[in-house]
Design a protein around this motif. Structure first.
Motif, PDB file in Angstrom:
ATOM      1  N   UNK A  31     -67.027  39.330  -2.751  1.00 48.45           N
ATOM      2  CA  UNK A  31     -66.702  40.096  -3.885  1.00 48.45           C
ATOM      3  C   UNK A  31     -66.451  39.228  -5.240  1.00 48.45           C
ATOM      4  N   UNK A  32     -66.357  37.943  -4.974  1.00 44.12           N
ATOM      5  CA  UNK A  32     -65.884  37.320  -6.237  1.00 44.12           C
ATOM      6  C   UNK A  32     -64.372  37.217  -6.355  1.00 44.12           C
ATOM      7  N   UNK A  33     -63.526  37.836  -5.305  1.00 38.60           N
ATOM      8  CA  UNK A  33     -62.360  37.890  -5.533  1.00 38.60           C
ATOM      9  C   UNK A  33     -61.359  36.645  -4.995  1.00 38.60           C
ATOM     10  N   UNK A  34     -60.234  36.444  -5.675  1.00 33.41           N
ATOM     11  CA  UNK A  34     -59.277  35.512  -5.268  1.00 33.41           C
ATOM     12  C   UNK A  34     -58.513  36.072  -3.975  1.00 33.41           C
ATOM     13  N   UNK A  35     -58.630  35.032  -2.998  1.00 35.00           N
ATOM     14  CA  UNK A  35     -57.774  35.458  -1.788  1.00 35.00           C
ATOM     15  C   UNK A  35     -57.262  34.021  -1.260  1.00 35.00           C
ATOM     16  N   UNK A  36     -56.083  33.921  -0.865  1.00 38.14           N
ATOM     17  CA  UNK A  36     -55.449  32.758  -0.347  1.00 38.14           C
ATOM     18  C   UNK A  36     -54.530  33.060   0.818  1.00 38.14           C
ATOM     19  N   UNK A  37     -53.886  32.106   1.387  1.00 37.04           N
ATOM     20  CA  UNK A  37     -52.807  32.181   2.279  1.00 37.04           C
ATOM     21  C   UNK A  37     -51.517  33.054   1.707  1.00 37.04           C
ATOM     22  N   UNK A  54     -53.770  46.034  -1.669  1.00 32.78           N
ATOM     23  CA  UNK A  54     -53.055  44.650  -1.945  1.00 32.78           C
ATOM     24  C   UNK A  54     -53.913  43.665  -2.616  1.00 32.78           C
ATOM     25  N   UNK A  55     -55.066  43.574  -2.027  1.00 39.62           N
ATOM     26  CA  UNK A  55     -56.054  42.291  -2.360  1.00 39.62           C
ATOM     27  C   UNK A  55     -56.787  43.059  -3.767  1.00 39.62           C
ATOM     28  N   UNK A  56     -57.066  44.179  -3.839  1.00 45.55           N
ATOM     29  CA  UNK A  56     -57.538  44.755  -5.163  1.00 45.55           C
ATOM     30  C   UNK A  56     -56.587  44.704  -6.439  1.00 45.55           C
ATOM     31  N   UNK A  57     -55.453  45.024  -5.974  1.00 47.79           N
ATOM     32  CA  UNK A  57     -54.452  44.826  -6.951  1.00 47.79           C
ATOM     33  C   UNK A  57     -54.133  43.460  -7.555  1.00 47.79           C
ATOM     34  N   UNK A  58     -54.098  42.573  -6.631  1.00 48.09           N
ATOM     35  CA  UNK A  58     -54.050  40.961  -6.776  1.00 48.09           C
ATOM     36  C   UNK A  58     -55.095  40.778  -7.881  1.00 48.09           C
ATOM     37  N   UNK A  59     -56.177  41.153  -7.771  1.00 47.25           N
ATOM     38  CA  UNK A  59     -57.312  40.998  -8.465  1.00 47.25           C
ATOM     39  C   UNK A  59     -57.457  41.647  -9.718  1.00 47.25           C
TER      40      UNK A  59
END
Length: 221
Positions: A31-37, A54-59
């Protein structure tokens, strides 16, 4: 008196956390989203739809509910495919021994997991035989920190919350146990599960002997 035990699955019986991380990472990368530990840590004990939000809001991403549901389903497909590689060697150290002992001593045992793939995981581990009741993401509508999944487990075991000890490795899970009136054993660091009645760093330390010692008067012997 304590008559039953209710266990979370991920991080307690087995550690599928890495498989979840890899599945969310692949989805996010696509999706081209930032995701890490660090973001992943916030998903611990949280339902699939809450996790994708949570991931959507983070991005700061604008995504329709329909698309979010589609993405959550896609993540689950990636994750479920990875479960085929799990074997009975994938119990967390101490978990199988504890479940075996609980069976021998006649305690009732339920699963209380947010995962909708619990049956598949238990089957891969060869763990189904240890559980009288399997409560998972399909059993209740409200996920942790609501106590519903643990209340479901206790009800199915025909026990009151105060007759059960919940094993949890997530902050939301310990919150759920406390909200439902259950005794709680936290597995993990102080900052995450320090509010449990008793805390151990690992499952290997959280033996029946240690738990009986900690809760003393709540056990027959």
């Amino acid at each position: 008196m304590i008559k039953g035990f209710i266990f979370d699955l991920d991080g307690v019986i087995t550690d599928t956390a890495e498989l979840h991380f890899q599945a969310w990472k692949k989805l996010s990368d696509d999706m081209g989203w930032q995701f890490d530990r660090e973001v992943n840590e916030r998903l611990r004990g949280v339902s699939r739809m809450d996790s994708i939000n949570i991931i959507r809001e983070h991005n700061n991403a604008e995504v329709s509910e329909e698309k979010l549901l589609e993405l959550a389903t896609l993540k689950n497909d990636i994750y479920v495919a990875s479960l085929d590689q799990m074997t009975p060697d994938d119990y967390l150290p101490g978990a199988q021994e504890l479940l075996t002992l609980l069976r021998q001593e006649g305690f009732l045992v339920a699963l209380g997991s947010a995962s909708k793939n619990s049956n598949k995981v238990l089957k891969q581990l060869g763990a189904t035989k240890f559980f009288d009741v399997i409560g998972d993401g399909n059993s209740v509508s409200k996920s942790k920190p609501a106590p519903d999944i643990f209340l479901f487990g206790a009800e199915q075991l025909k026990l009151k919350p105060e007759q059960c000890i919940v094993y949890e490795d997530a902050e939301a899970g310990v919150d759920a146990a406390k909200a439902g009136g259950f005794y709680s054993v936290g597995i993990g660091p102080e900052e995450r599960v320090g509010h449990a009645d008793v805390r151990f760093e690992t499952m290997k330390e959280a033996t029946l002997f240690e738990v009986k010692s900690a809760f003393g008067e709540l056990f027959d012997n």
